[in-house]
Scaffold this motif. Structure first.
Motif, PDB file in Angstrom:
ATOM      1  N   ASN A   4       0.804  -1.217   0.000  1.00  0.00           N
ATOM      2  CA  ASN A   4       0.000   0.000   0.000  1.00  0.00           C
ATOM      3  C   ASN A   4       0.838   1.267   0.000  1.00  0.00           C
ATOM      4  O   ASN A   4       0.535   2.222  -0.689  1.00  0.00           O
ATOM      5  CB  ASN A   4      -0.942  -0.013   1.214  1.00  0.00           C
ATOM      6  N   VAL A   5       1.892   1.275   0.800  1.00  0.00           N
ATOM      7  CA  VAL A   5       2.715   2.488   0.861  1.00  0.00           C
ATOM      8  C   VAL A   5       3.496   2.644  -0.441  1.00  0.00           C
ATOM      9  O   VAL A   5       3.662   3.759  -0.940  1.00  0.00           O
ATOM     10  CB  VAL A   5       3.645   2.457   2.092  1.00  0.00           C
ATOM     11  N   LEU A  48       2.167  -3.775   8.563  1.00  0.00           N
ATOM     12  CA  LEU A  48       3.080  -2.729   8.102  1.00  0.00           C
ATOM     13  C   LEU A  48       4.176  -2.484   9.145  1.00  0.00           C
ATOM     14  O   LEU A  48       3.896  -2.256  10.322  1.00  0.00           O
ATOM     15  CB  LEU A  48       2.333  -1.409   7.854  1.00  0.00           C
ATOM     16  N   VAL A  50       7.612  -0.001   9.647  1.00  0.00           N
ATOM     17  CA  VAL A  50       8.392   1.126   9.139  1.00  0.00           C
ATOM     18  C   VAL A  50       9.757   1.076   9.808  1.00  0.00           C
ATOM     19  O   VAL A  50       9.853   1.143  11.040  1.00  0.00           O
ATOM     20  CB  VAL A  50       7.707   2.482   9.422  1.00  0.00           C
ATOM     21  N   LEU A 138       4.391  10.188   5.574  1.00  0.00           N
ATOM     22  CA  LEU A 138       3.596   9.050   6.068  1.00  0.00           C
ATOM     23  C   LEU A 138       2.402   9.548   6.889  1.00  0.00           C
ATOM     24  O   LEU A 138       1.291   9.024   6.763  1.00  0.00           O
ATOM     25  CB  LEU A 138       4.478   8.098   6.890  1.00  0.00           C
ATOM     26  N   HIS A 141      -0.381  10.822   4.750  1.00  0.00           N
ATOM     27  CA  HIS A 141      -1.207   9.738   4.194  1.00  0.00           C
ATOM     28  C   HIS A 141      -1.914   8.937   5.286  1.00  0.00           C
ATOM     29  O   HIS A 141      -2.463   7.864   5.003  1.00  0.00           O
ATOM     30  CB  HIS A 141      -0.339   8.795   3.350  1.00  0.00           C
ATOM     31  N   SER A 142      -1.862   9.423   6.524  1.00  0.00           N
ATOM     32  CA  SER A 142      -2.511   8.753   7.672  1.00  0.00           C
ATOM     33  C   SER A 142      -2.060   7.305   7.833  1.00  0.00           C
ATOM     34  O   SER A 142      -2.850   6.423   8.172  1.00  0.00           O
ATOM     35  CB  SER A 142      -4.043   8.784   7.518  1.00  0.00           C
ATOM     36  N   ILE A 143      -0.772   7.066   7.559  1.00  0.00           N
ATOM     37  CA  ILE A 143      -0.229   5.712   7.688  1.00  0.00           C
ATOM     38  C   ILE A 143      -0.079   5.350   9.164  1.00  0.00           C
ATOM     39  O   ILE A 143       0.411   6.143   9.965  1.00  0.00           O
ATOM     40  CB  ILE A 143       1.160   5.628   6.991  1.00  0.00           C
ATOM     41  N   GLN A 144      -0.504   4.157   9.510  1.00  0.00           N
ATOM     42  CA  GLN A 144      -0.316   3.612  10.850  1.00  0.00           C
ATOM     43  C   GLN A 144       0.405   2.280  10.709  1.00  0.00           C
ATOM     44  O   GLN A 144      -0.013   1.427   9.902  1.00  0.00           O
ATOM     45  CB  GLN A 144      -1.664   3.381  11.544  1.00  0.00           C
ATOM     46  N   CYS A 145       1.468   2.092  11.473  1.00  0.00           N
ATOM     47  CA  CYS A 145       2.210   0.836  11.365  1.00  0.00           C
ATOM     48  C   CYS A 145       2.062   0.023  12.650  1.00  0.00           C
ATOM     49  O   CYS A 145       1.686   0.556  13.698  1.00  0.00           O
ATOM     50  CB  CYS A 145       3.677   1.106  11.052  1.00  0.00           C
ATOM     51  N   LEU A 169       2.776   7.416  14.596  1.00  0.00           N
ATOM     52  CA  LEU A 169       2.466   6.545  13.446  1.00  0.00           C
ATOM     53  C   LEU A 169       2.309   5.082  13.851  1.00  0.00           C
ATOM     54  O   LEU A 169       1.915   4.250  13.022  1.00  0.00           O
ATOM     55  CB  LEU A 169       3.569   6.650  12.378  1.00  0.00           C
ATOM     56  N   ARG A 171       0.354   2.209  15.574  1.00  0.00           N
ATOM     57  CA  ARG A 171      -1.052   2.009  15.949  1.00  0.00           C
ATOM     58  C   ARG A 171      -1.160   1.547  17.410  1.00  0.00           C
ATOM     59  O   ARG A 171      -0.190   1.023  17.973  1.00  0.00           O
ATOM     60  CB  ARG A 171      -1.711   0.963  15.029  1.00  0.00           C
TER      61      ARG A 171
END
Ligand SMILES: C[S@@+](CC[C@H](N)C(=O)[O-])C[C@H]1O[C@@H](n2cnc3c(N)ncnc32)[C@H](O)[C@@H]1O
Length: 215
Positions: A4-5, A48, A50, A138, A141-145, A169, A171
Motif C-alpha cells: 500500500n505504501v 506494516l 516502518v 507518512l 497519508h494517515s499511515i499507521q504501522c 504513526l 497504531r
C-alpha cells in the motif's frame, strides 16, 4: 502481498530495470538479526513495518524473511537518506563503507541489490528520504504501522526527533523498537529514557534493543 505504501510513494516499482551488474551481495549490518524482531513479529503478525535507518538492508532483510516464513502479509517501508550517518563521514574506515562514487554514497543501490538477491522486493518498499521528511509524508497519508524500528542517526536530538515523529504513526497495540541502548551511544539512551519518562511509558531493554509498547 499488500504494497500500500509503495503505491503511494512510487508510480512504478523502484526495482524495475535495476540490474546492479557491478555489485555483489553485501548485507552488512549491526545486531540486525536480534531475537527481539522474531519475538515482536510473531506476537503482532504485522501488516506494516516502518524501518527508520536501513543502511544496506540487513535488518529489513531479516524482518522480511521472518514475515515471509510466518506467511504474514506485510509491507516493510525502509526510510533512509542512504547517505550515511555522522560517524560514517568522520573516519576513513567509515567513508570506505559508504562506497563513494563521484563523492556520493552507493548505499541505496547496494540495498536494492540485496533485496533483489533475497527475493524480498514484494515485501520491502524503499523510501529514500530524510527521517523527518518521511515521517511527514507518512503522516500526511494517515499511515499507521504495527512496528516502527528506529535505527537512523544516533545523536541525542536525532533519536528523540525520530521517536517523537514516528510514535504517533504506531497504531494502538503496536510497538517501537530501537537499536543501540548502550554506553557507546549515550544519545540513544538519553533520548529513549527521556521519551519514556515524559510519556509514562515503560522502557524495556533486550540486550541493546530498547522497546516501547503502545497499549
Ligand atoms: C545504523 S545504520 C542502520 C542499520 C540497519 N538498521 C541495519 O541493522 O542493518 C543508520 C542509517 O541511518 C541513516 N540515517 C542517518 N540519519 C538519517 C536521517 N536523518 N534520515 C534518514 N536516514 C538517516 C544512515 O544513512 C544509515 O544508513
Amino acid at each position: 502481498m499488500a504494497k500500500n505504501v509503495q503505491t503511494l510513494l512510487h508510480s512504478a516499482s523502484p526495482y524495475a530495470g535495476f540490474d546492479g551488474k557491478r555489485m555483489s551481495y553485501d548485507p552488512q549490518g549491526w545486531e540486525s538479526g536480534h531475537p527481539v524482531f522474531a519475538q515482536e513479529i510473531e506476537r503482532l503478525a504485522p501488516g506494516l513495518i516502518v524501518e527508520v535507518g536501513t543502511w544496506k538492508g540487513a535488518s529489513a532483510l531479516h524482518m522480511g524473511k521472518l514475515v515471509q516464513h510466518l506467511g504474514v502479509d506485510c509491507e516493510i517501508v525502509c526510510v533512509d537518506s542512504f547517505l550515511g550517518s555522522v560517524e560514517h563521514w568522520m573516519t576513513p574506515q567509515g567513508r570506505s563503507e559508504l562506497n563513494l562514487e563521484f563523492g556520493h554514497p552507493q548505499l541505496y543501490y547496494q540495498f536494492l541489490f540485496n533485496v533483489l538477491h533475497d527475493g524480498l522486493e514484494d515485501i520491502i518498499t524503499p523510501f529514500a528520504c530524510t527521517s523527518t521528511h518521511a515521517a511527514k509524508v507518512l503522516a500526511h497519508h494517515s499511515i499507521q504501522c504495527d512496528l516502527a524500528y528506529i535505527d537512523a542517526g544516533h545523536e541525542y536530538r536525532d533519536v528523540l526527533t525520530d521517536i517523537e515523529h514516528y510514535w504517533p504513526l504506531v497504531r494502538d497495540g503496536g510497538v517501537m523498537i530501537g537499536d543501540d541502548f548502550s554506553n557507546n551511544w549515550p544519545g540513544v539512551m538519553r533520548a529513549a529514557r527521556e521519551f519514556s519518562d515524559t510519556n509514562g511509558l515503560p522502557l524495556n531493554i533486550y540486550d541493546y534493543k530498547w522497546v516501547l509498547r503502545k497499549d
